[in-house]
Design a protein around this motif. Structure first.
Motif, PDB file in Angstrom:
ATOM      1  N   PHE A  40       0.774  -1.244   0.000  1.00 22.51           N
ATOM      2  CA  PHE A  40       0.000   0.000   0.000  1.00 22.51           C
ATOM      3  C   PHE A  40       0.806   1.295   0.000  1.00 22.51           C
ATOM      4  O   PHE A  40       0.230   2.369  -0.137  1.00 22.51           O
ATOM      5  N   SER A  41       2.109   1.240   0.218  1.00 18.99           N
ATOM      6  CA  SER A  41       2.852   2.498   0.346  1.00 18.99           C
ATOM      7  C   SER A  41       3.225   3.069  -1.026  1.00 18.99           C
ATOM      8  O   SER A  41       3.178   2.374  -2.031  1.00 18.99           O
ATOM      9  N   GLN A  42       3.585   4.335  -1.009  1.00 16.02           N
ATOM     10  CA  GLN A  42       4.074   4.994  -2.227  1.00 16.02           C
ATOM     11  C   GLN A  42       5.511   5.448  -1.974  1.00 16.02           C
ATOM     12  O   GLN A  42       5.896   5.662  -0.821  1.00 16.02           O
ATOM     13  N   PRO A  43       6.290   5.623  -3.038  1.00 19.04           N
ATOM     14  CA  PRO A  43       7.657   6.109  -2.849  1.00 19.04           C
ATOM     15  C   PRO A  43       7.666   7.473  -2.166  1.00 19.04           C
ATOM     16  O   PRO A  43       6.741   8.267  -2.357  1.00 19.04           O
ATOM     17  N   GLY A  44       8.687   7.705  -1.365  1.00 23.15           N
ATOM     18  CA  GLY A  44       8.845   9.029  -0.758  1.00 23.15           C
ATOM     19  C   GLY A  44       8.200   9.185   0.597  1.00 23.15           C
ATOM     20  O   GLY A  44       8.054  10.304   1.084  1.00 23.15           O
ATOM     21  N   ALA A  45       7.801   8.064   1.215  1.00 20.97           N
ATOM     22  CA  ALA A  45       7.114   8.135   2.513  1.00 20.97           C
ATOM     23  C   ALA A  45       8.092   7.902   3.666  1.00 20.97           C
ATOM     24  O   ALA A  45       9.154   7.326   3.499  1.00 20.97           O
ATOM     25  N   VAL A  46       7.673   8.365   4.854  1.00 19.13           N
ATOM     26  CA  VAL A  46       8.347   7.951   6.083  1.00 19.13           C
ATOM     27  C   VAL A  46       7.497   6.824   6.655  1.00 19.13           C
ATOM     28  O   VAL A  46       6.272   6.863   6.602  1.00 19.13           O
ATOM     29  N   LEU A  47       8.155   5.776   7.156  1.00 17.84           N
ATOM     30  CA  LEU A  47       7.441   4.639   7.751  1.00 17.84           C
ATOM     31  C   LEU A  47       7.533   4.721   9.267  1.00 17.84           C
ATOM     32  O   LEU A  47       8.629   4.790   9.822  1.00 17.84           O
ATOM     33  N   LEU A  48       6.368   4.729   9.925  1.00 20.32           N
ATOM     34  CA  LEU A  48       6.319   4.635  11.383  1.00 20.32           C
ATOM     35  C   LEU A  48       5.978   3.198  11.740  1.00 20.32           C
ATOM     36  O   LEU A  48       4.979   2.660  11.238  1.00 20.32           O
ATOM     37  N   THR A  49       6.791   2.579  12.559  1.00 16.44           N
ATOM     38  CA  THR A  49       6.556   1.163  12.865  1.00 16.44           C
ATOM     39  C   THR A  49       7.103   0.802  14.239  1.00 16.44           C
ATOM     40  O   THR A  49       8.000   1.476  14.763  1.00 16.44           O
ATOM     41  N   GLY A  50       6.561  -0.273  14.793  1.00 19.66           N
ATOM     42  CA  GLY A  50       7.096  -0.818  16.041  1.00 19.66           C
ATOM     43  C   GLY A  50       7.920  -2.062  15.772  1.00 19.66           C
ATOM     44  O   GLY A  50       8.397  -2.709  16.705  1.00 19.66           O
ATOM     45  N   LEU A  51       8.076  -2.413  14.496  1.00 19.35           N
ATOM     46  CA  LEU A  51       8.816  -3.626  14.131  1.00 19.35           C
ATOM     47  C   LEU A  51      10.277  -3.272  13.863  1.00 19.35           C
ATOM     48  O   LEU A  51      10.579  -2.557  12.907  1.00 19.35           O
ATOM     49  N   VAL A  52      11.159  -3.764  14.715  1.00 20.05           N
ATOM     50  CA  VAL A  52      12.583  -3.417  14.584  1.00 20.05           C
ATOM     51  C   VAL A  52      13.363  -4.669  14.220  1.00 20.05           C
ATOM     52  O   VAL A  52      13.820  -5.410  15.090  1.00 20.05           O
ATOM     53  N   ASN A  53      13.477  -4.957  12.939  1.00 22.10           N
ATOM     54  CA  ASN A  53      14.318  -6.092  12.510  1.00 22.10           C
ATOM     55  C   ASN A  53      14.813  -5.842  11.081  1.00 22.10           C
ATOM     56  O   ASN A  53      14.395  -4.866  10.446  1.00 22.10           O
ATOM     57  N   PRO A  54      15.706  -6.696  10.577  1.00 20.91           N
ATOM     58  CA  PRO A  54      16.250  -6.431   9.232  1.00 20.91           C
ATOM     59  C   PRO A  54      15.175  -6.360   8.152  1.00 20.91           C
ATOM     60  O   PRO A  54      15.350  -5.654   7.152  1.00 20.91           O
TER      61      PRO A  54
ATOM     62  N   TYR B  94      -5.994 -13.888   2.931  1.00 14.67           N
ATOM     63  CA  TYR B  94      -5.912 -15.306   3.278  1.00 14.67           C
ATOM     64  C   TYR B  94      -4.462 -15.659   3.553  1.00 14.67           C
ATOM     65  O   TYR B  94      -3.571 -15.364   2.766  1.00 14.67           O
ATOM     66  N   SER B  95      -4.208 -16.290   4.691  1.00 17.10           N
ATOM     67  CA  SER B  95      -2.831 -16.598   5.059  1.00 17.10           C
ATOM     68  C   SER B  95      -2.758 -17.875   5.878  1.00 17.10           C
ATOM     69  O   SER B  95      -3.660 -18.166   6.668  1.00 17.10           O
ATOM     70  N   THR B  96      -1.681 -18.622   5.667  1.00 17.64           N
ATOM     71  CA  THR B  96      -1.431 -19.806   6.497  1.00 17.64           C
ATOM     72  C   THR B  96      -0.165 -19.572   7.326  1.00 17.64           C
ATOM     73  O   THR B  96       0.482 -20.514   7.773  1.00 17.64           O
ATOM     74  N   ALA B  97       0.211 -18.313   7.521  1.00 15.89           N
ATOM     75  CA  ALA B  97       1.465 -17.982   8.206  1.00 15.89           C
ATOM     76  C   ALA B  97       1.445 -18.386   9.680  1.00 15.89           C
ATOM     77  O   ALA B  97       0.401 -18.366  10.328  1.00 15.89           O
ATOM     78  N   THR B  98       2.614 -18.732  10.183  1.00 13.95           N
ATOM     79  CA  THR B  98       2.766 -19.064  11.600  1.00 13.95           C
ATOM     80  C   THR B  98       2.978 -17.777  12.398  1.00 13.95           C
ATOM     81  O   THR B  98       3.226 -16.706  11.831  1.00 13.95           O
ATOM     82  N   GLN B  99       2.948 -17.902  13.714  1.00 15.65           N
ATOM     83  CA  GLN B  99       3.188 -16.756  14.588  1.00 15.65           C
ATOM     84  C   GLN B  99       4.577 -16.155  14.328  1.00 15.65           C
ATOM     85  O   GLN B  99       4.743 -14.929  14.300  1.00 15.65           O
ATOM     86  N   GLU B 100       5.587 -17.029  14.112  1.00 13.87           N
ATOM     87  CA  GLU B 100       6.961 -16.554  13.866  1.00 13.87           C
ATOM     88  C   GLU B 100       7.015 -15.668  12.617  1.00 13.87           C
ATOM     89  O   GLU B 100       7.653 -14.616  12.610  1.00 13.87           O
ATOM     90  N   MET B 101       6.328 -16.116  11.580  1.00 17.24           N
ATOM     91  CA  MET B 101       6.314 -15.331  10.331  1.00 17.24           C
ATOM     92  C   MET B 101       5.638 -13.981  10.553  1.00 17.24           C
ATOM     93  O   MET B 101       6.084 -12.952  10.050  1.00 17.24           O
ATOM     94  N   ARG B 102       4.561 -13.994  11.336  1.00 17.85           N
ATOM     95  CA  ARG B 102       3.834 -12.748  11.600  1.00 17.85           C
ATOM     96  C   ARG B 102       4.690 -11.778  12.426  1.00 17.85           C
ATOM     97  O   ARG B 102       4.623 -10.567  12.239  1.00 17.85           O
ATOM     98  N   GLU B 103       5.501 -12.346  13.322  1.00 17.07           N
ATOM     99  CA  GLU B 103       6.388 -11.493  14.121  1.00 17.07           C
ATOM    100  C   GLU B 103       7.449 -10.817  13.259  1.00 17.07           C
ATOM    101  O   GLU B 103       8.007  -9.795  13.631  1.00 17.07           O
ATOM    102  N   MET B 104       7.748 -11.407  12.099  1.00 16.91           N
ATOM    103  CA  MET B 104       8.700 -10.800  11.160  1.00 16.91           C
ATOM    104  C   MET B 104       8.028  -9.696  10.332  1.00 16.91           C
ATOM    105  O   MET B 104       8.674  -9.031   9.533  1.00 16.91           O
ATOM    106  N   GLY B 105       6.720  -9.542  10.489  1.00 12.95           N
ATOM    107  CA  GLY B 105       5.998  -8.521   9.736  1.00 12.95           C
ATOM    108  C   GLY B 105       5.362  -9.055   8.472  1.00 12.95           C
ATOM    109  O   GLY B 105       4.878  -8.300   7.634  1.00 12.95           O
TER     110      GLY B 105
END
Lengths: 130, 141
Positions: A40-54, B94-105
């Motif tokens: 859903f995003s478009q180029p040029g946005a800032v992303l606000l998130t609580g997900l901190v991983n690669p 529709y998704s068959t993802a596991t909890q681990e996959m969901r934690e990855m976003g």
């Protein structure tokens, strides 16, 4: 809106690419679901998130997200910061919640990256634009 | 076909540490080749979703990219469980993802629909217990 203004509004701590703070941010986008950012995003946005991983960094690089703000005081680990540096993506952190951070940026005039779909629209979802 | 470039990448299932590396490498390569940014973004998103699907669901897979003067074709083949109901898997949400996959976003049920959305031509074949093959074509002009 400049990224430096966003950093000021949200009282951000900066973790990478400090030299890119003068870049122009066109939209705001907030999600912990990287699938939704990709869809859903478009180029040029800032992303606000609580997900901190690669995956957050990969998603930003793939989607042309210009900068990432981690909410709720979350801070990136070194591997995440190094990856962001290598992709020239500024990483910031704010103590505001996702809701508050979005509200503050919206109030300051930053547009949403996602198109609003009115009720009873023939469009079924955000990405059914074609 | 007037082929100007071809490359194949291997992707290992369950290798979350390197998940996304192939797609980001492809994006960097396309930038170096001078492909238009809006085309690169479509290819990169389709590749990344496909790469994550292999990491999350399959044992191993390959992603082959063929570029000619007209189009970029991505062929993704995996050895994995296959998809029982392709029509259902193509349904947004529709998704068959596991909890681990969901934690990855991931695992929001947007992967395959989003690959199709970013493709100009999209083909999917799957055999239960064998694997899945995607053919994604994006025209350059």
């Amino acid at each position: 809106m400049l990224l430096s203004e966003i950093a000021k509004i949200l009282s951000c701590e900066i973790f990478s690419c400090r030299e890119n703070l003068d870049c122009e941010i066109q939209y705001g986008c907030a999600s912990d679901l990287m699938s939704d950012v990709l869809a859903f995003s478009q180029p040029g946005a800032v992303l606000l998130t609580g997900l901190v991983n690669p995956q957050t960094i990969h998603t930003a690089y793939i989607s042309e997200i210009k900068a990432i703000v981690f909410v709720r005081g979350k801070k990136p680990q070194e591997d995440v910061t190094e990856l962001a540096e290598s992709k020239s993506i500024p990483l910031l952190s704010t103590n505001y919640s996702m809701y508050e951070a979005c509200g503050l940026l919206y109030k300051a005039g930053l547009e949403s990256t996602m198109e609003y779909i009115p009720p009873n629209s023939s469009k079924k979802s955000f990405n059914s634009s074609s | 076909m007037n082929e100007v470039f071809s490359q194949t990448y291997e992707i290992r299932g369950n290798d979350f540490q390197n998940a996304g590396k192939v797609s980001t490498d492809i994006k960097t390569l396309l930038k170096q080749l001078g492909i238009r940014p809006e085309i690169i973004r479509k290819v990169a998103i389709a590749c990344y979703e496909a790469e994550m699907n292999i990491v999350m669901y399959a044992k191993i897979g390959t992603m082959r990219m063929d570029i000619d003067t007209e189009k970029i074709k991505i062929t993704v083949s995996d050895q994995g469980p296959g998809i029982a109901d392709i029509e259902l898997a193509m349904t947004e949400g529709y998704s068959t993802a596991t909890q681990e996959m969901r934690e990855m976003g991931f695992g929001a049920g947007m992967g395959l629909p989003n690959i199709k959305k970013n493709s100009d031509e999209f083909k999917i074949e799957s055999t239960l217990g064998i694997g899945t093959k995607l053919e994604i074509t994006i025209f350059i002009n």
